[in-house]
Motif scaffolding. Structure first.
Motif, PDB file in Angstrom:
ATOM      1  N   GLU A   1       7.518  11.104  -7.858  1.00 12.31           N
ATOM      2  CA  GLU A   1       8.941  10.889  -8.122  1.00 12.31           C
ATOM      3  C   GLU A   1       9.212  10.334  -9.512  1.00 12.31           C
ATOM      4  O   GLU A   1      10.360  10.285  -9.942  1.00 12.31           O
ATOM      5  CB  GLU A   1       9.530   9.927  -7.080  1.00 12.31           C
ATOM      6  N   GLN A   2       8.166   9.860 -10.183  1.00 13.25           N
ATOM      7  CA  GLN A   2       8.306   9.168 -11.462  1.00 13.25           C
ATOM      8  C   GLN A   2       9.312   8.022 -11.347  1.00 13.25           C
ATOM      9  O   GLN A   2      10.160   7.815 -12.210  1.00 13.25           O
ATOM     10  CB  GLN A   2       8.694  10.143 -12.578  1.00 13.25           C
ATOM     11  N   LYS A   3       9.185   7.281 -10.245  1.00 11.50           N
ATOM     12  CA  LYS A   3      10.054   6.147  -9.971  1.00 11.50           C
ATOM     13  C   LYS A   3       9.181   4.978  -9.521  1.00 11.50           C
ATOM     14  O   LYS A   3       8.207   5.171  -8.796  1.00 11.50           O
ATOM     15  CB  LYS A   3      11.063   6.513  -8.875  1.00 11.50           C
ATOM     16  N   THR A   4       9.524   3.781  -9.952  1.00 17.40           N
ATOM     17  CA  THR A   4       8.765   2.586  -9.592  1.00 17.40           C
ATOM     18  C   THR A   4       9.406   1.906  -8.387  1.00 17.40           C
ATOM     19  O   THR A   4      10.621   1.745  -8.335  1.00 17.40           O
ATOM     20  CB  THR A   4       8.702   1.614 -10.789  1.00 17.40           C
ATOM     21  N   TYR A   5       8.566   1.532  -7.443  1.00 17.94           N
ATOM     22  CA  TYR A   5       8.999   0.817  -6.248  1.00 17.94           C
ATOM     23  C   TYR A   5       8.223  -0.485  -6.144  1.00 17.94           C
ATOM     24  O   TYR A   5       7.080  -0.582  -6.577  1.00 17.94           O
ATOM     25  CB  TYR A   5       8.712   1.645  -4.980  1.00 17.94           C
ATOM     26  N   ASP A   6       8.858  -1.483  -5.528  1.00 18.48           N
ATOM     27  CA  ASP A   6       8.164  -2.737  -5.253  1.00 18.48           C
ATOM     28  C   ASP A   6       7.379  -2.591  -3.957  1.00 18.48           C
ATOM     29  O   ASP A   6       7.868  -2.006  -2.979  1.00 18.48           O
ATOM     30  CB  ASP A   6       9.153  -3.899  -5.108  1.00 18.48           C
ATOM     31  N   PHE A   7       6.157  -3.114  -3.976  1.00 21.75           N
ATOM     32  CA  PHE A   7       5.292  -3.108  -2.808  1.00 21.75           C
ATOM     33  C   PHE A   7       4.877  -4.528  -2.489  1.00 21.75           C
ATOM     34  O   PHE A   7       4.558  -5.305  -3.388  1.00 21.75           O
ATOM     35  CB  PHE A   7       4.019  -2.278  -3.061  1.00 21.75           C
ATOM     36  N   ARG A   8       4.881  -4.865  -1.233  1.00 22.07           N
ATOM     37  CA  ARG A   8       4.287  -6.107  -0.746  1.00 22.07           C
ATOM     38  C   ARG A   8       2.897  -5.703  -0.283  1.00 22.07           C
ATOM     39  O   ARG A   8       2.727  -4.701   0.390  1.00 22.07           O
ATOM     40  CB  ARG A   8       5.112  -6.668   0.418  1.00 22.07           C
ATOM     41  N   TRP A   9       1.894  -6.471  -0.670  1.00 23.77           N
ATOM     42  CA  TRP A   9       0.523  -6.086  -0.336  1.00 23.77           C
ATOM     43  C   TRP A   9      -0.291  -7.286   0.120  1.00 23.77           C
ATOM     44  O   TRP A   9       0.084  -8.441  -0.110  1.00 23.77           O
ATOM     45  CB  TRP A   9      -0.160  -5.390  -1.520  1.00 23.77           C
ATOM     46  N   VAL A  10      -1.399  -6.970   0.763  1.00 19.59           N
ATOM     47  CA  VAL A  10      -2.363  -7.980   1.190  1.00 19.59           C
ATOM     48  C   VAL A  10      -3.759  -7.448   0.861  1.00 19.59           C
ATOM     49  O   VAL A  10      -4.023  -6.252   1.019  1.00 19.59           O
ATOM     50  CB  VAL A  10      -2.232  -8.319   2.700  1.00 19.59           C
ATOM     51  N   SER A  11      -4.597  -8.324   0.360  1.00 16.07           N
ATOM     52  CA  SER A  11      -5.993  -7.998   0.073  1.00 16.07           C
ATOM     53  C   SER A  11      -6.879  -9.094   0.646  1.00 16.07           C
ATOM     54  O   SER A  11      -6.528 -10.275   0.580  1.00 16.07           O
ATOM     55  CB  SER A  11      -6.240  -7.892  -1.437  1.00 16.07           C
ATOM     56  N   VAL A  12      -8.022  -8.687   1.181  1.00 18.87           N
ATOM     57  CA  VAL A  12      -8.967  -9.633   1.760  1.00 18.87           C
ATOM     58  C   VAL A  12     -10.247  -9.588   0.945  1.00 18.87           C
ATOM     59  O   VAL A  12     -10.848  -8.523   0.768  1.00 18.87           O
ATOM     60  CB  VAL A  12      -9.263  -9.298   3.241  1.00 18.87           C
ATOM     61  N   TYR A  13     -10.639 -10.749   0.449  1.00 18.26           N
ATOM     62  CA  TYR A  13     -11.841 -10.890  -0.371  1.00 18.26           C
ATOM     63  C   TYR A  13     -12.885 -11.660   0.423  1.00 18.26           C
ATOM     64  O   TYR A  13     -12.585 -12.704   1.006  1.00 18.26           O
ATOM     65  CB  TYR A  13     -11.521 -11.619  -1.673  1.00 18.26           C
ATOM     66  N   VAL A  14     -14.103 -11.146   0.426  1.00 20.35           N
ATOM     67  CA  VAL A  14     -15.192 -11.776   1.172  1.00 20.35           C
ATOM     68  C   VAL A  14     -16.361 -12.019   0.234  1.00 20.35           C
ATOM     69  O   VAL A  14     -16.493 -11.358  -0.795  1.00 20.35           O
ATOM     70  CB  VAL A  14     -15.634 -10.906   2.368  1.00 20.35           C
ATOM     71  N   THR A  15     -17.200 -12.955   0.608  1.00 15.76           N
ATOM     72  CA  THR A  15     -18.406 -13.197  -0.177  1.00 15.76           C
ATOM     73  C   THR A  15     -19.498 -12.257   0.306  1.00 15.76           C
ATOM     74  O   THR A  15     -19.636 -12.005   1.501  1.00 15.76           O
ATOM     75  CB  THR A  15     -18.883 -14.649  -0.061  1.00 15.76           C
TER      76      THR A  15
END
Length: 153
Positions: free
Chosen positions: A123-137
């Motif tokens: 779409e060549q349009k920017t949208y806001d995203f809510r995100w979650v990332s999980v980091y592990v050792t």
């Protein structure tokens, strides 16, 4: 009768000593602060590798069982995510971020949430995203284990 009782208990004797240990302890404030700094540094390292399309640098930063869930429900594994990064697709890993929140758990594991503007290439349009990332050792340091992004209306 006594022999049968001893044999019944044998499987428990074969368990590793860790099986009888207490569950991991929640990190204290100082440890949590240290882990947050380490994950912040890790996120910078990953973003640089994604922006540079540095496959060799990116590959060990994702857990082998990594998955990313798109807002459409599409699921990417590690290889698909690396292909997307190498193709220059916009990823939350390298996007500007606001509303950044870190939660530290035993393991240690760090869950990070944020909000990022992501370009929809079609779409060549920017949208806001809510995100979650999980980091592990992992054996060689932190890894990104799972992420999910949801487009905000």
């Amino acid at each position: 009768m006594r022999r049968r009782t001893l044999l019944a208990g044998l499987p428990f004797l074969l368990l590793a000593p860790e099986a009888f240990a207490h569950p991991p302890r929640q990190p204290d404030s100082a440890e949590a602060k240290k882990f947050i700094q380490e994950v912040t540094d890790f996120r910078s390292k990953l973003a640089k590798a994604v922006l540079a399309k540095d496959f060799a640098a990116m590959r060990p930063l994702y857990a082998d069982s990594f998955t990313h869930t798109h807002d459409s429900g599409k699921l990417d594994n590690k290889d698909a995510r690396l292909v997307a990064a190498m193709a220059g697709e916009p990823l939350i890993e390298a996007a500007p971020v606001s509303d950044l929140v870190f939660r530290v758990f035993a393991g240690p594991t760090v869950i990070v949430t944020g909000k990022s503007p992501i370009l929809n290439v079609k779409e060549q349009k920017t949208y806001d995203f809510r995100w979650v990332s999980v980091y592990v050792t992992a054996q060689d340091g932190w890894q990104l284990a799972v992420s999910q992004a949801t487009r905000l209306s």
